[in-house]
Design an enzyme around this catalytic site. Structure first.
Site, PDB file in Angstrom:
ATOM      1  N   ASP A  22       0.825  -1.215   0.000  1.00 63.20           N
ATOM      2  CA  ASP A  22       0.000   0.000   0.000  1.00 63.20           C
ATOM      3  C   ASP A  22       0.859   1.265   0.000  1.00 63.20           C
ATOM      4  O   ASP A  22       1.972   1.263   0.523  1.00 63.20           O
ATOM      5  CB  ASP A  22      -0.907  -0.030   1.241  1.00 63.20           C
ATOM      6  CG  ASP A  22      -2.058   0.956   1.140  1.00 63.20           C
ATOM      7  OD1 ASP A  22      -2.359   1.420   0.018  1.00 63.20           O
ATOM      8  OD2 ASP A  22      -2.661   1.259   2.188  1.00 63.20           O
ATOM      9  N   HIS A  39       1.971   3.459  -9.081  1.00 61.87           N
ATOM     10  CA  HIS A  39       1.729   2.021  -9.298  1.00 61.87           C
ATOM     11  C   HIS A  39       2.871   1.407 -10.107  1.00 61.87           C
ATOM     12  O   HIS A  39       3.295   0.281  -9.846  1.00 61.87           O
ATOM     13  CB  HIS A  39       0.397   1.799 -10.014  1.00 61.87           C
ATOM     14  CG  HIS A  39      -0.794   2.224  -9.196  1.00 61.87           C
ATOM     15  ND1 HIS A  39      -0.905   1.932  -7.861  1.00 61.87           N
ATOM     16  CD2 HIS A  39      -1.919   2.917  -9.524  1.00 61.87           C
ATOM     17  CE1 HIS A  39      -2.051   2.429  -7.398  1.00 61.87           C
ATOM     18  NE2 HIS A  39      -2.676   3.039  -8.392  1.00 61.87           N
ATOM     19  N   LEU A 133      10.443 -20.651  -4.767  1.00 58.01           N
ATOM     20  CA  LEU A 133       9.579 -19.682  -4.086  1.00 58.01           C
ATOM     21  C   LEU A 133       8.204 -19.714  -4.749  1.00 58.01           C
ATOM     22  O   LEU A 133       8.112 -19.718  -5.978  1.00 58.01           O
ATOM     23  CB  LEU A 133      10.185 -18.274  -4.219  1.00 58.01           C
ATOM     24  CG  LEU A 133       9.298 -17.096  -3.821  1.00 58.01           C
ATOM     25  CD1 LEU A 133       9.069 -17.069  -2.315  1.00 58.01           C
ATOM     26  CD2 LEU A 133       9.932 -15.765  -4.259  1.00 58.01           C
TER      27      LEU A 133
HETATM   28  C1  IPE Z   1      -5.540  -2.684  -0.129  1.00 54.52           C
HETATM   29  O1  IPE Z   1      -5.204  -1.352  -0.181  1.00 54.52           O
HETATM   30  C2  IPE Z   1      -5.522  -3.282  -1.502  1.00 54.52           C
HETATM   31  C3  IPE Z   1      -4.214  -3.492  -2.106  1.00 54.52           C
HETATM   32  C4  IPE Z   1      -3.076  -3.177  -1.583  1.00 54.52           C
HETATM   33  C5  IPE Z   1      -4.231  -4.143  -3.407  1.00 54.52           C
HETATM   34  P1  IPE Z   1      -6.276  -0.181  -0.350  1.00 54.52           P
HETATM   35  O2  IPE Z   1      -5.491   1.070  -0.527  1.00 54.52           O
HETATM   36  O3  IPE Z   1      -7.252  -0.528  -1.393  1.00 54.52           O
HETATM   37  O4  IPE Z   1      -7.017  -0.193   1.051  1.00 54.52           O
HETATM   38  P2  IPE Z   1      -7.890   0.929   1.773  1.00 54.52           P
HETATM   39  O5  IPE Z   1      -8.928   1.381   0.804  1.00 54.52           O
HETATM   40  O6  IPE Z   1      -6.971   2.048   2.146  1.00 54.52           O
HETATM   41  O7  IPE Z   1      -8.446   0.259   2.990  1.00 54.52           O
HETATM   42  C1  IPE Z   2      -1.609   0.339  -3.267  1.00 59.74           C
HETATM   43  O1  IPE Z   2      -1.425   1.690  -3.344  1.00 59.74           O
HETATM   44  C2  IPE Z   2      -1.891  -0.280  -4.620  1.00 59.74           C
HETATM   45  C3  IPE Z   2      -3.278  -0.720  -4.789  1.00 59.74           C
HETATM   46  C4  IPE Z   2      -4.246  -0.619  -3.927  1.00 59.74           C
HETATM   47  C5  IPE Z   2      -3.573  -1.338  -6.045  1.00 59.74           C
HETATM   48  P1  IPE Z   2      -2.638   2.711  -3.295  1.00 59.74           P
HETATM   49  O2  IPE Z   2      -3.061   3.001  -4.686  1.00 59.74           O
HETATM   50  O3  IPE Z   2      -3.716   2.242  -2.406  1.00 59.74           O
HETATM   51  O4  IPE Z   2      -1.938   3.991  -2.684  1.00 59.74           O
HETATM   52  P2  IPE Z   2      -2.508   4.967  -1.575  1.00 59.74           P
HETATM   53  O5  IPE Z   2      -2.960   4.122  -0.433  1.00 59.74           O
HETATM   54  O6  IPE Z   2      -3.647   5.706  -2.196  1.00 59.74           O
HETATM   55  O7  IPE Z   2      -1.357   5.841  -1.230  1.00 59.74           O
HETATM   56 MG    MG Z   3      -4.094   2.423  -0.450  1.00 61.39          MG
END
Ligand code: IPE
Ligand code: IPE
Ligand code: MG
Length: 247
Positions: A22, A39, A133
């Site tokens: 995240d 991303h 792995l």
């Molecule tokens: C969880 O992160 C999903 C992934 C890392 C793929 P999110 O960014 O979607 O989670 P919330 O919305 O902050 O809970």
């Molecule tokens: C995690 O990063 C990737 C996915 C959920 C796919 P985010 O896109 O949630 O990044 P933040 O949490 O908004 O910084």
């Molecule tokens: Mg996120």
């Protein structure tokens, strides 16, 4: 007598590490770039982490790539995330095959675009004989959805008299989950300073050691993974008992 030295992270790497990757969006925002740029850098962090996990002797690495709730994001961002899965597999599959990484994908697959389902099937088939792995990618994955799909399969087996109601218990139910073949995660890491599971591995994380780190996912690297393993090695796991258990 010499004090026993602290076990090296290699010797004591947990067998199964799960990661909620995240913070890509915030990483990009800090640089005044679009979220999709974050991303893209997140994929680089994934590549580093897969390599590091292999080096450290981890057997199973499960990563959260796209949740069943991520459909709530703008269409362009959702498309960019799907494109990155396509790109990651196109760029890295040969390397993963050579390096002994077995790729598996968990999550709801029936509603994915047919080319994505095909890419996933191909990656799984090409790496099926690897066993260094196991890289398990949770894509279009939600813990609640996984449990509901498992319940549906189980209900069909009960209705067809293949399983009796009396046989249903936690152990037999787990065989219907996407993760049926693998041990539960020993450690679950979430990056970016958020303290929640966001529907990841709800069943499997029952006894996982939770490690929350402030690092934003695109900055994650081998040193960050080693630090998390160091934290894991300080924990005492009891699984409901009174004494420490080393699984
Ligand atoms: C969880 O992160 C999903 C992934 C890392 C793929 P999110 O960014 O979607 O989670 P919330 O919305 O902050 O809970
Ligand atoms: C995690 O990063 C990737 C996915 C959920 C796919 P985010 O896109 O949630 O990044 P933040 O949490 O908004 O910084
Ligand atoms: Mg996120």
């Amino acid at each position: 007598m010499a004090q026993p030295t602290h076990p090296s992270s290699t010797a004591s790497a947990p067998r199964h590490i799960a990661i909620i990757m995240d913070g890509n969006g915030r990483w990009a925002k800090q640089r005044s770039r679009p979220r999709t740029f974050g991303h893209g850098e997140g994929v680089e962090a994934l590549r580093r982490t897969v390599e590091a996990a292999g080096d450290l002797g981890v057997r199973y690495l499960t990563v959260f790539g796209f949740s069943t709730e991520n459909w709530r994001r703008p269409t362009e961002e959702v498309s960019a995330l799907f494109d990155l899965l396509r790109l990651y597999v196109a760029r890295d599959l040969d390397k993963l095959v050579k390096e002994g990484v077995r790729v598996r994908v968990i999550g709801e697959r029936a509603s994915l675009q047919s080319d994505i389902a095909q890419i996933i099937g191909n990656a799984e088939a090409k790496t099926r004989h690897n066993d260094k792995l196991n890289l398990i990618i949770a894509f279009n994955y939600g813990g609640q959805d996984e449990i509901a799909r498992a319940a549906k399969k189980l209900a069909a087996d009960v209705a067809a008299n293949r399983v009796s109601t009396a046989e249903v218990n936690a152990e037999s139910f787990a065989r219907y989950l996407d993760t049926a073949e693998w041990p539960a995660p020993d450690m679950l890491i979430r990056t970016s300073g958020e303290y929640r599971l966001s529907n990841f591995m709800l069943w499997q994380a029952a006894y996982s050691e939770l490690v929350f780190v402030d690092t934003l996912w695109p900055d994650f690297d081998k040193a960050a993974l080693e630090a998390a393993i160091g934290e894991y090695n300080k924990r005492e796991r009891r699984f409901g008992g009174t004494d420490p258990v080393v699984p």
